[in-house]
Design a protein around this motif. Structure first.
Motif, mmCIF file in Angstrom:
data_model
loop_
_atom_site.group_PDB
_atom_site.id
_atom_site.type_symbol
_atom_site.label_atom_id
_atom_site.label_comp_id
_atom_site.label_asym_id
_atom_site.label_seq_id
_atom_site.Cartn_x
_atom_site.Cartn_y
_atom_site.Cartn_z
ATOM 1 N N ALA A 69 0.845 -1.185 0.094
ATOM 2 C CA ALA A 69 -0.022 0.001 -0.121
ATOM 3 C C ALA A 69 0.780 1.372 0.109
ATOM 4 N N GLY A 70 0.040 2.532 -0.355
ATOM 5 C CA GLY A 70 1.079 3.753 -0.407
ATOM 6 C C GLY A 70 1.499 3.945 0.743
ATOM 7 N N VAL A 71 0.808 3.862 1.865
ATOM 8 C CA VAL A 71 1.640 4.221 3.149
ATOM 9 C C VAL A 71 2.717 3.440 3.408
ATOM 10 N N ASP A 72 2.962 2.224 2.970
ATOM 11 C CA ASP A 72 4.075 1.351 3.145
ATOM 12 C C ASP A 72 5.345 2.035 2.499
ATOM 13 N N ILE A 73 4.968 2.617 1.031
ATOM 14 C CA ILE A 73 6.135 2.995 0.504
ATOM 15 C C ILE A 73 6.496 4.369 1.389
ATOM 16 N N HIS A 74 5.769 4.998 1.927
ATOM 17 C CA HIS A 74 6.157 6.218 2.815
ATOM 18 C C HIS A 74 6.832 5.513 3.818
ATOM 19 N N ASP A 75 6.400 4.444 4.347
ATOM 20 C CA ASP A 75 7.170 4.090 5.680
ATOM 21 C C ASP A 75 8.876 3.454 5.288
ATOM 22 N N ALA A 76 8.675 2.882 4.083
ATOM 23 C CA ALA A 76 10.205 2.359 3.597
ATOM 24 C C ALA A 76 11.056 3.728 3.456
ATOM 25 N N ARG A 77 10.531 4.526 2.583
ATOM 26 C CA ARG A 77 11.346 5.875 2.571
ATOM 27 C C ARG A 77 11.784 6.607 3.837
ATOM 28 N N ARG A 78 10.907 6.383 4.901
ATOM 29 C CA ARG A 78 11.264 7.159 6.185
ATOM 30 C C ARG A 78 12.319 6.349 6.687
ATOM 31 N N VAL A 79 12.462 5.087 6.666
ATOM 32 C CA VAL A 79 13.226 4.337 7.323
ATOM 33 C C VAL A 79 14.709 4.437 6.748
ATOM 34 N N GLY A 84 20.075 6.595 6.731
ATOM 35 C CA GLY A 84 21.067 7.107 5.948
ATOM 36 C C GLY A 84 21.327 6.323 4.606
ATOM 37 N N PHE A 85 20.361 5.745 4.022
ATOM 38 C CA PHE A 85 20.950 5.303 2.918
ATOM 39 C C PHE A 85 19.834 5.392 1.926
ATOM 40 N N PRO A 86 20.334 5.195 0.375
ATOM 41 C CA PRO A 86 19.327 5.558 -0.695
ATOM 42 C C PRO A 86 18.073 4.815 -0.632
ATOM 43 N N HIS A 87 16.992 5.115 -1.126
ATOM 44 C CA HIS A 87 15.956 4.419 -1.652
ATOM 45 C C HIS A 87 15.336 4.699 -2.671
ATOM 46 N N TYR A 88 14.832 3.784 -3.482
ATOM 47 C CA TYR A 88 14.075 3.938 -4.738
ATOM 48 C C TYR A 88 12.833 3.289 -4.862
ATOM 49 N N VAL A 207 8.167 2.022 12.557
ATOM 50 C CA VAL A 207 7.448 0.951 12.314
ATOM 51 C C VAL A 207 7.484 -0.505 13.270
ATOM 52 N N ALA A 208 8.231 -0.046 14.572
ATOM 53 C CA ALA A 208 8.370 -1.132 15.355
ATOM 54 C C ALA A 208 7.083 -1.801 15.842
ATOM 55 N N ASP A 209 6.070 -1.011 16.120
ATOM 56 C CA ASP A 209 4.708 -1.650 16.366
ATOM 57 C C ASP A 209 3.823 -1.718 15.256
ATOM 58 N N LYS A 210 4.329 -1.749 14.014
ATOM 59 C CA LYS A 210 3.364 -1.600 12.836
ATOM 60 C C LYS A 210 2.886 -3.107 12.681
ATOM 61 N N PRO A 211 1.362 -3.316 12.661
ATOM 62 C CA PRO A 211 0.798 -4.617 12.414
ATOM 63 C C PRO A 211 1.195 -5.276 11.244
ATOM 64 N N ASP A 212 1.281 -6.747 11.176
ATOM 65 C CA ASP A 212 1.521 -7.512 10.295
ATOM 66 C C ASP A 212 0.486 -7.366 9.156
ATOM 67 N N SER A 213 0.841 -7.449 7.763
ATOM 68 C CA SER A 213 -0.089 -7.512 6.871
ATOM 69 C C SER A 213 -0.629 -8.835 6.752
ATOM 70 N N GLN A 214 -2.161 -8.787 6.593
ATOM 71 C CA GLN A 214 -2.857 -10.210 6.719
ATOM 72 C C GLN A 214 -3.372 -10.659 5.306
ATOM 73 N N ASP A 215 -3.754 -9.438 4.560
ATOM 74 C CA ASP A 215 -4.470 -9.965 3.188
ATOM 75 C C ASP A 215 -3.295 -9.923 2.191
ATOM 76 N N ILE A 216 -3.583 -10.634 0.920
ATOM 77 C CA ILE A 216 -2.877 -10.488 -0.393
ATOM 78 C C ILE A 216 -2.942 -9.064 -0.742
ATOM 79 N N CYS A 217 -2.071 -8.424 -0.946
ATOM 80 C CA CYS A 217 -1.811 -6.990 -1.168
ATOM 81 C C CYS A 217 -2.932 -6.450 -2.164
#
Length: 383
Positions: A69-79, A84-88, A207-217
């Protein structure tokens, strides 16, 4: 730069320093892949984070609980920013639809029970993304999957995770030896998901407490039928619910609403015996129901086998192994009888219920944790 084979191996198995080792991390935005990226960055590796956009971003923003999901793209970029490493972010929408979603829809319409997460790993993440990692001159690609890669006599082997409750080997059976050379799974040895969350907290990840994904994306709230109807208009054609003895018990609003082994929601209450879906006849639009013992399966036909054993599959007439026919079930003893390098039949020593075409049958050593490959169930299994 030539490798110095006399140097000690780093934690990813290369005879050079972490700073000289580039690793692409497949980042879904969840806690697992985030911890992998953060941990490798903290160890000093040259980390490059990559997130795949697999379907329409606008729709994704409104979809929670899914890996892409879109929010997950945001979370990955934030990590990536925090560590301090590049993200695409790579647009794989067309690839994902062609390689995964279309087959998912067609399989369901054919009365099968597909497992799209396996096809995604096989055809997208460990194929196109892996090639992208090579293009980025990475030494390897790491993921947050719970599975282990161990070095054996003939090279890297696939092994189930230490934590059986989190083990994802069922979804990774089609990983080839060539892919396994390049892949790394840093979480497979951890004792529990809690240990992963503790690492996330240690690195200060939000994201330490972020719930696990349950559904097929791409399947909101697990509603497969609604997705199929959107992808294949007119797919939900009505038909009859028929007992295995021939009695017509009722009607339904589309075969796509049913799966092998289903008991609840059949709409045929008032009968003395509990009935289960035992077969789907797509051509006649009939849902066949019967007693539970009709679900028992002993012989399972397989094709598209990916074999990971040391000796060729056809080098023996029989292999005594353990198998999983569902991701949630423990391995059961079985006999594997090859027909060719990619086809075989499996005889289950103890019959299983609800085995359906479209599912995977994954092979394991009878003792130990090694994954020996697996194949796809392609037609009705038999008692």
């Amino acid at each position: 730069m030539a490798l110095d084979i006399n140097k000690p191996l780093n934690s990813l198995g290369f005879p050079k320093s972490p700073a000289e080792t580039r690793v692409v991390v497949a980042m879904s935005g969840g806690v697992d892949s985030s911890v992998v990226a953060a941990h490798l960055a903290a160890e000093g590796y040259d980390v490059v984070g990559v997130t795949l956009q697999l379907y329409d971003h606008g729709a994704a923003l409104a979809k929670k609980g899914a890996c892409c999901a879109g929010v997950d793209i945001h979370d990955a970029r934030r990590v990536a920013e925090e560590m301090g490493f590049p993200h695409y972010v790579l647009d794989y929408e067309n690839i994902f639809r062609d390689a995964v979603i279309d087959e998912f829809a067609d399989s369901y319409l054919a009365g099968a029970t597909p497992v799209p997460c396996i096809r995604c790993n096989e055809r997208v993440k460990f194929k196109d993304l892996l090639e992208t990692a090579r293009d980025l001159e990475a030494d390897c690609m790491a993921t947050g999957h719970y599975i282990q890669r161990k070095m054996g006599v003939q090279g890297p082997e696939l092994h189930s995770a230490t934590d059986s409750a989190r083990d994802q080997s069922y979804f990774l059976f089609s990983t080839t030896p060539e892919q396994l050379e390049f892949l790394r799974f840093p979480l497979g040895h951890l004792p529990s998901k809690q240990a992963t969350r503790e690492l996330a907290a240690q690195y200060g990840l939000q994201v330490a407490d972020k719930p696990d994904s349950q559904d097929i994306c791409f399947v909101p709230n697990g509603n497969y039928a609604s997705v199929i109807e959107k992808l294949r208009p007119g797919a939900a054609e009505p038909g009859e619910i028929v007992h295995a003895d021939g009695r017509i018990l009722g009607t339904h609003e589309g075969v796509i609403h049913y799966t092998i082994g289903q008991r609840r929601g059949l709409g045929i209450g008032g009968l003395e015996e509990p009935l289960y879906v035992v077969r789907l006849d797509v051509d006649t639009r009939r849902v066949i129901v019967g007693p539970k013992d009709m679900l028992s399966t002993r012989t399972v036909p397989l094709r598209e086998i990916n074999w990971l054993g040391d000796a060729p599959l056809t080098s023996q007439a029989e292999w005594h192994i353990s198998v999983k026919v569902r991701s949630t079930r423990p391995p059961r003893e079985a006999v594997l009888r090859p027909i060719s390098a990619t086809e075989a039949t499996v005889e289950l020593l103890t019959p299983e219920e609800g085995v359906s075409p479209g599912q995977a049958c994954v092979f394991y050593e009878t003792t130990g944790t090694r994954v020996l490959g697996g194949g796809w169930i392609w037609r009705g299994a038999t008692v």
